[in-house]
Design an enzyme around this catalytic site. Structure first.
Site, PDB file in Angstrom:
ATOM      1  N   LYS A 205     -24.093 -17.834 -40.380  1.00 42.00           N
ATOM      2  CA  LYS A 205     -24.524 -18.181 -39.013  1.00 42.00           C
ATOM      3  C   LYS A 205     -24.961 -16.915 -38.291  1.00 42.00           C
ATOM      4  O   LYS A 205     -24.577 -15.793 -38.678  1.00 42.00           O
ATOM      5  CB  LYS A 205     -23.386 -18.848 -38.240  1.00 42.00           C
ATOM      6  CG  LYS A 205     -22.081 -18.026 -38.128  1.00 42.00           C
ATOM      7  CD  LYS A 205     -22.008 -17.020 -37.002  1.00 42.00           C
ATOM      8  CE  LYS A 205     -20.694 -16.253 -36.965  1.00 42.00           C
ATOM      9  NZ  LYS A 205     -20.713 -15.071 -36.113  1.00 42.00           N
TER      10      LYS A 205
ATOM     11  N   ASP B 223     -14.109 -18.868 -35.913  1.00 47.35           N
ATOM     12  CA  ASP B 223     -15.477 -19.328 -36.187  1.00 47.35           C
ATOM     13  C   ASP B 223     -15.516 -20.578 -37.058  1.00 47.35           C
ATOM     14  O   ASP B 223     -16.588 -21.154 -37.246  1.00 47.35           O
ATOM     15  CB  ASP B 223     -16.253 -18.239 -36.949  1.00 47.35           C
ATOM     16  CG  ASP B 223     -16.727 -17.128 -36.037  1.00 47.35           C
ATOM     17  OD1 ASP B 223     -16.752 -17.332 -34.809  1.00 47.35           O
ATOM     18  OD2 ASP B 223     -17.079 -16.052 -36.567  1.00 47.35           O
TER      19      ASP B 223
END
Ligand code: C5P
Length: 289
Positions: free
Chosen positions: A8, A140
């Site tokens: 990401k 995350d």
């Protein structure tokens, strides 16, 4: 089961104050990209959970154990008589995402393991429950379980879908230094006021598909701290500027930096130029679906 664990980038990352639990409250737009690890997960019935990772604090194992503990607690297996202590897993990761670079590599692997074992162990947790397990694994991980572009808040435990936008191209650059998340947060200056325009600007930039606008709208409140600790990060951004990227940015707590480019062909050129300067570079695109 074979599953892709996408890295990401944080297109925006706003840091607010420190919470009572020692974590900082944040708001971040997280976008999956085409750089991915490949995870093979095999369910076993002997209760052992193993992975091929050389790291003792492997997040894949932590994820599998957290899911099993949750299954034990809430009894979520609806198909078979519940004996979650028998749930075992053999996990093999083929790594492509550089570790510790702000690309969420370890978290993406853990998220993929949760999604795979939820199915293989027939836990049948919905996304919201899986995100709850994910939050216990790492800040995350919920965002990466959710898949797609999401806005994460809290320390990462609150995740909302962001909605669609056209794909964009970018070049990732690794400055070759290890940036400690803990140190970068400890050294950062949290913002005093909430500015809703940040996410609003990014949404309209993404919808325009204009890479300069998206770059200009990107925000990372950890960048100053990371660059002060590791000048190599600022140097990598300057090198991207010299290659024609107007608004280079950093992802997560670094050290990876990125620059948006108008096309894949331009991305190849910029990546080659950065490699000629001695950097590791990847030519990738956003990968929301
Ligand atoms: O979530 P993770 O384990 O990667 O975080 C590492 C460290 O970074 C935490 O122990 C904390 O010091 C800091 N951190 C923070 N606020 C966050 C995420 C991480 O202060 N939202």
């Amino acid at each position: 089961m074979r599953i892709e664990a996408k890295a990401k980038i944080n297109l925006t990352l706003e840091v607010f104050g420190k919470r009572a639990d020692g974590y900082h409250a944040l708001r971040s737009l997280v976008v999956p990209i085409s750089l991915a690890d490949t995870i093979d997960v095999v369910a076993t019935g002997d209760g052992s959970i193993t992975s091929n990772s050389p790291y003792p604090d492997d997040l894949c194992i932590k994820a599998a154990k957290a899911l099993r503990a949750y299954a034990e607690r809430v009894g979520c297996n609806s198909l078979r008589p519940l004996r979650p202590h028998d749930f075992g897993a053999r996990i093999a990761v083929e790594k492509r995402i550089p570790a510790g670079g702000g690309l969420g590599g370890g978290s993406a692997d853990a998220a993929a393991v949760l999604v795979a074992l939820n199915e293989l162990w027939e836990c049948r947790l919905d996304r919201a429950s899986l995100c709850e397990v994910a939050a216990a694994v790492g800040s995350d991980v919920p965002a990466l379980v959710a898949g797609g572009a999401v806005v994460m808040e809290g320390r990462g435990e609150y995740v909302k879908e962001f909605g669609d936008f056209p794909p964009f191209y970018l070049v990732l650059v690794n400055p070759g230094v290890f940036s400690s998340t803990k140190e970068v947060y400890a050294n950062c200056q949290p913002r005093m006021t909430d500015n809703p325009a940040i996410l609003y600007n990014m949404r309209s930039a993404l919808q325009s598909g204009d890479c300069e606008r998206i770059g200009a709208a990107s925000v990372n409140d950890l960048a100053l701290s990371a660059c002060a600790l590791h000048p190599e990060i600022a140097q990598a951004m300057e090198a991207l500027r010299q290659c024609g990227v107007m608004h280079p940015a950093m992802t997560g707590s670094g050290s990876t930096v990125f620059g948006l480019v108008p096309s894949e062909a331009r991305g190849r050129e910029v990546a080659a130029l950065m490699e000629a300067k001695g950097y590791k570079a990847w030519n990738v695109h956003s990968s929301v679906r």
